[in-house]
Design a protein around this motif. Sequence first.
Motif, PDB file in Angstrom:
ATOM      1  N   HIS A  15       0.819  -1.213   0.000  1.00 22.11           N
ATOM      2  CA  HIS A  15       0.000   0.000   0.000  1.00 22.11           C
ATOM      3  C   HIS A  15       0.854   1.265   0.000  1.00 22.11           C
ATOM      4  O   HIS A  15       0.568   2.201  -0.752  1.00 22.11           O
ATOM      5  N   PHE A  16       1.889   1.296   0.824  1.00 21.39           N
ATOM      6  CA  PHE A  16       2.671   2.526   0.935  1.00 21.39           C
ATOM      7  C   PHE A  16       3.793   2.621  -0.094  1.00 21.39           C
ATOM      8  O   PHE A  16       4.198   3.722  -0.467  1.00 21.39           O
ATOM      9  N   LEU A 151      -2.467   1.724   8.262  1.00 19.64           N
ATOM     10  CA  LEU A 151      -2.939   1.874   6.888  1.00 19.64           C
ATOM     11  C   LEU A 151      -4.108   2.845   6.817  1.00 19.64           C
ATOM     12  O   LEU A 151      -4.145   3.729   5.955  1.00 19.64           O
ATOM     13  N   GLY A 155      -2.811   6.043   5.342  1.00 18.85           N
ATOM     14  CA  GLY A 155      -3.094   5.797   3.940  1.00 18.85           C
ATOM     15  C   GLY A 155      -3.762   6.964   3.235  1.00 18.85           C
ATOM     16  O   GLY A 155      -3.422   7.269   2.082  1.00 18.85           O
ATOM     17  N   SER A 158      -1.373   9.361   1.642  1.00 22.86           N
ATOM     18  CA  SER A 158      -0.828   8.843   0.393  1.00 22.86           C
ATOM     19  C   SER A 158      -1.850   8.931  -0.725  1.00 22.86           C
ATOM     20  O   SER A 158      -1.510   9.263  -1.870  1.00 22.86           O
TER      21      SER A 158
END
Length: 231
Positions: A15-16, A151, A155, A158
Motif C-alpha cells: 500500500h505505501f 494503513l 493511507g 498517500s
Amino acid sequence: MLVLIGASVFFLGIHFVIAGTHLRDGLVARLGEKGFRQLFSAMAVVGFVVMVLGYTQAQRVVLWGPQILPLAVFFVGNLVAVLLLVIGALTPSPNSILTERAFREGRVEVRGILRITRHPAMLGLGLWALMHLLANGDSAAIVFFGALATLALLGPLSMDRKKLRLDGERYRRILERTSYLPFAAWWGRNHSPGSLREVWAEIGWLQPALAILVFAALVVVHPWLAGVSIL
C-alpha cells in the motif's frame, strides 16, 4: 508470530510502496489500469488473509489486557467507527473506485459526510482498529490491529498525494473544501463546508439507520467471532 509480522509488513508495504507512488504509475503503464488493479487486489487479499491466519495462530504476550479500555468507550468508539465506515462507503467520493469516473466527469460533489472528513471510511476503519488494539492489549493485537490502524490513518495522506498527481487541479479543489481531520475545515482556511444542519440534511436518515443495523449485527455475532460479548 513471524507469519503475522511478515504478512503485516507485506500488506503495509504494497500500500505505501506501490499504491500511491510513481512505482504504481510504472506498473499501470506495463499492465494497464485494469491489470494493475487486479494484481494489486490479489496481493492485498492474500496479504490480509495471511494476516488473519497469523493472528489467529500467534502466541500472545499480554501487555495490559482489556481492563484498560472501559466497555462503554469500546462500545461508543466502535459505533462511531461503523457510522463512518458505512456512511462513507455509501457516499460518492473522489477517492472511491466506484465513483472515480463520475468524479473525473465532474459528477461527484462535496456533500454529506465528506464535509466532515474527505476520508470517512478510512478513519472509521482506523478508529475500529485502535479500539480493538486497546481492548485486546496483547502482542498479536498490536501487530494486527496496529497494521490496520496505520494503513487506515496514514493511507489517506498517500491517497491525497496520488490524486493530486493524477487529477491535479480537480482534486486540489476538493482539498480546498474538505479536511482529512474531522471538522478541521470548519476552523481552517478552507471554504466553509456548511452548517452541521446542512450536513445532516445531505446525509439523511437512511445511511445512519443502515449503519446502526450493521453495528447491531456485529454486536450479535461478536461473541462468535471474537469469543467475548461487548454488551
